[in-house]
Write a protein that holds these residues in place. Sequence first.
Motif, mmCIF file in Angstrom:
data_model
loop_
_atom_site.group_PDB
_atom_site.id
_atom_site.type_symbol
_atom_site.label_atom_id
_atom_site.label_comp_id
_atom_site.label_asym_id
_atom_site.label_seq_id
_atom_site.Cartn_x
_atom_site.Cartn_y
_atom_site.Cartn_z
ATOM 1 N N LEU A 142 -29.007 -1.376 -34.465
ATOM 2 C CA LEU A 142 -28.478 -0.544 -33.375
ATOM 3 C C LEU A 142 -28.262 -1.356 -32.101
ATOM 4 N N LEU A 143 -29.129 -2.317 -31.843
ATOM 5 C CA LEU A 143 -28.967 -3.172 -30.664
ATOM 6 C C LEU A 143 -27.700 -4.010 -30.779
ATOM 7 N N VAL A 144 -27.439 -4.542 -31.958
ATOM 8 C CA VAL A 144 -26.201 -5.306 -32.173
ATOM 9 C C VAL A 144 -24.991 -4.396 -31.961
ATOM 10 N N PHE A 145 -25.034 -3.183 -32.523
ATOM 11 C CA PHE A 145 -23.940 -2.232 -32.329
ATOM 12 C C PHE A 145 -23.767 -1.889 -30.855
ATOM 13 N N LEU A 146 -24.866 -1.733 -30.143
ATOM 14 C CA LEU A 146 -24.809 -1.430 -28.710
ATOM 15 C C LEU A 146 -24.097 -2.547 -27.946
ATOM 16 N N ILE A 147 -24.434 -3.780 -28.253
ATOM 17 C CA ILE A 147 -23.807 -4.920 -27.580
ATOM 18 C C ILE A 147 -22.320 -4.993 -27.915
ATOM 19 N N LEU A 148 -22.002 -4.809 -29.186
ATOM 20 C CA LEU A 148 -20.591 -4.845 -29.582
ATOM 21 C C LEU A 148 -19.796 -3.701 -28.945
ATOM 22 N N PHE A 166 -20.395 -2.230 -26.101
ATOM 23 C CA PHE A 166 -20.169 -2.520 -24.679
ATOM 24 C C PHE A 166 -19.105 -3.603 -24.505
ATOM 25 N N GLY A 167 -19.055 -4.531 -25.448
ATOM 26 C CA GLY A 167 -17.953 -5.499 -25.424
ATOM 27 C C GLY A 167 -16.614 -4.801 -25.576
ATOM 28 N N TRP A 168 -16.550 -3.834 -26.472
ATOM 29 C CA TRP A 168 -15.329 -3.052 -26.656
ATOM 30 C C TRP A 168 -15.015 -2.241 -25.408
ATOM 31 N N LEU A 169 -16.034 -1.712 -24.757
ATOM 32 C CA LEU A 169 -15.835 -0.951 -23.523
ATOM 33 C C LEU A 169 -15.191 -1.823 -22.448
ATOM 34 N N VAL A 170 -15.718 -3.021 -22.271
ATOM 35 C CA VAL A 170 -15.172 -3.931 -21.257
ATOM 36 C C VAL A 170 -13.754 -4.348 -21.637
ATOM 37 N N PHE A 171 -13.539 -4.685 -22.901
ATOM 38 C CA PHE A 171 -12.209 -5.069 -23.356
ATOM 39 C C PHE A 171 -11.213 -3.925 -23.150
ATOM 40 N N GLY A 172 -11.608 -2.728 -23.553
ATOM 41 C CA GLY A 172 -10.724 -1.571 -23.396
ATOM 42 C C GLY A 172 -10.427 -1.246 -21.942
ATOM 43 N N ARG A 173 -11.448 -1.357 -21.117
ATOM 44 C CA ARG A 173 -11.274 -0.991 -19.713
ATOM 45 C C ARG A 173 -10.427 -2.011 -18.955
ATOM 46 N N TYR A 174 -10.686 -3.287 -19.141
ATOM 47 C CA TYR A 174 -10.039 -4.303 -18.314
ATOM 48 C C TYR A 174 -8.835 -4.982 -18.966
ATOM 49 N N ILE A 175 -8.777 -5.020 -20.272
ATOM 50 C CA ILE A 175 -7.654 -5.675 -20.943
ATOM 51 C C ILE A 175 -6.608 -4.640 -21.370
ATOM 52 N N LEU A 176 -7.052 -3.590 -22.046
ATOM 53 C CA LEU A 176 -6.130 -2.571 -22.549
ATOM 54 C C LEU A 176 -5.826 -1.487 -21.511
ATOM 55 N N ASN A 177 -6.625 -1.443 -20.452
ATOM 56 C CA ASN A 177 -6.504 -0.408 -19.425
ATOM 57 C C ASN A 177 -6.613 0.996 -20.044
ATOM 58 N N ASP A 178 -7.463 1.109 -21.051
ATOM 59 C CA ASP A 178 -7.692 2.379 -21.740
ATOM 60 C C ASP A 178 -9.183 2.440 -22.098
ATOM 61 N N THR A 179 -9.976 3.020 -21.230
ATOM 62 C CA THR A 179 -11.422 3.049 -21.408
ATOM 63 C C THR A 179 -11.815 3.942 -22.584
ATOM 64 N N PRO A 180 -12.551 3.381 -23.557
ATOM 65 C CA PRO A 180 -13.066 4.223 -24.642
ATOM 66 C C PRO A 180 -14.225 5.076 -24.121
ATOM 67 N N THR A 181 -14.005 6.358 -23.994
ATOM 68 C CA THR A 181 -14.976 7.240 -23.337
ATOM 69 C C THR A 181 -16.210 7.533 -24.182
ATOM 70 N N GLN A 197 -21.654 7.733 -23.891
ATOM 71 C CA GLN A 197 -22.557 8.732 -24.480
ATOM 72 C C GLN A 197 -23.246 8.205 -25.740
ATOM 73 N N SER A 198 -22.523 7.470 -26.564
ATOM 74 C CA SER A 198 -23.156 6.930 -27.770
ATOM 75 C C SER A 198 -24.200 5.881 -27.400
ATOM 76 N N SER A 199 -23.958 5.135 -26.337
ATOM 77 C CA SER A 199 -24.927 4.132 -25.894
ATOM 78 C C SER A 199 -26.222 4.777 -25.420
ATOM 79 N N LEU A 200 -26.104 5.874 -24.697
ATOM 80 C CA LEU A 200 -27.301 6.597 -24.263
ATOM 81 C C LEU A 200 -28.112 7.063 -25.472
ATOM 82 N N LEU A 201 -27.426 7.539 -26.479
ATOM 83 C CA LEU A 201 -28.088 7.999 -27.697
ATOM 84 C C LEU A 201 -28.752 6.829 -28.425
ATOM 85 N N ILE A 202 -28.056 5.727 -28.535
ATOM 86 C CA ILE A 202 -28.571 4.566 -29.256
ATOM 87 C C ILE A 202 -29.793 3.970 -28.559
ATOM 88 N N VAL A 203 -29.789 3.948 -27.236
ATOM 89 C CA VAL A 203 -30.936 3.403 -26.496
ATOM 90 C C VAL A 203 -32.208 4.199 -26.798
#
Length: 178
Positions: A32-38, A40-55, A59-65
């Motif tokens: 789950l920690l590996v998935f959490l890191i990956l 968040f990498g997708w979140l940053v990529f989506g937000r800053y590169i694709l300009n489309d934040t995966p929403t 919420q899934s990160s809060l659950l995983i933590v």
Amino acid sequence: MNKSTDSTVTGTRLDEVLDWLARACLIVAGILLVFLILSFGWLVFGRYILNDTPTWIEQSSLLIVVYITCLGTAAGVRFNSHLSIDFLREGAPPALRVVMHALSDLFVLGFGGIMAWQGWLMMMNNVGRPIPMIGLSESWRAAPLVACGILLVVFTLASAFQRLTASRRTPVTRRTEN
């Protein structure tokens, strides 16, 4: 790594099962920690590169933590690897040491029992309420509290039983260097 730990030389089938269960908790928490890191990498990529934040990621990160924390906590109780200040207990006379161990066990048993009970109530009260953005039931947030509480109780009872039976026999604990 040179670490000194107490290891019990009982080798019962129950010990093997409980150790396996604790290791499984750590493996799941690690995955789950590996998935959490990956994610968040997708979140940053989506937000800053694709300009489309995966929403869904927030919420899934809060659950995983919550799952990582609860599974790691349970395994830590089994392997006695939590941070503790035991120099007072170890410096105390043997009779007082036994009392301090018993009090510690009672606190953990009470905490685990209340955690499982209240987590169960939270699960049952939130079955029909979905988590925003991911659509899972809010009960999934409380499920790890129930599992962790039950595991805390089981692992603490097993540890207390081992200490109790070890004190009645010849010494069965040894210091090992890892």
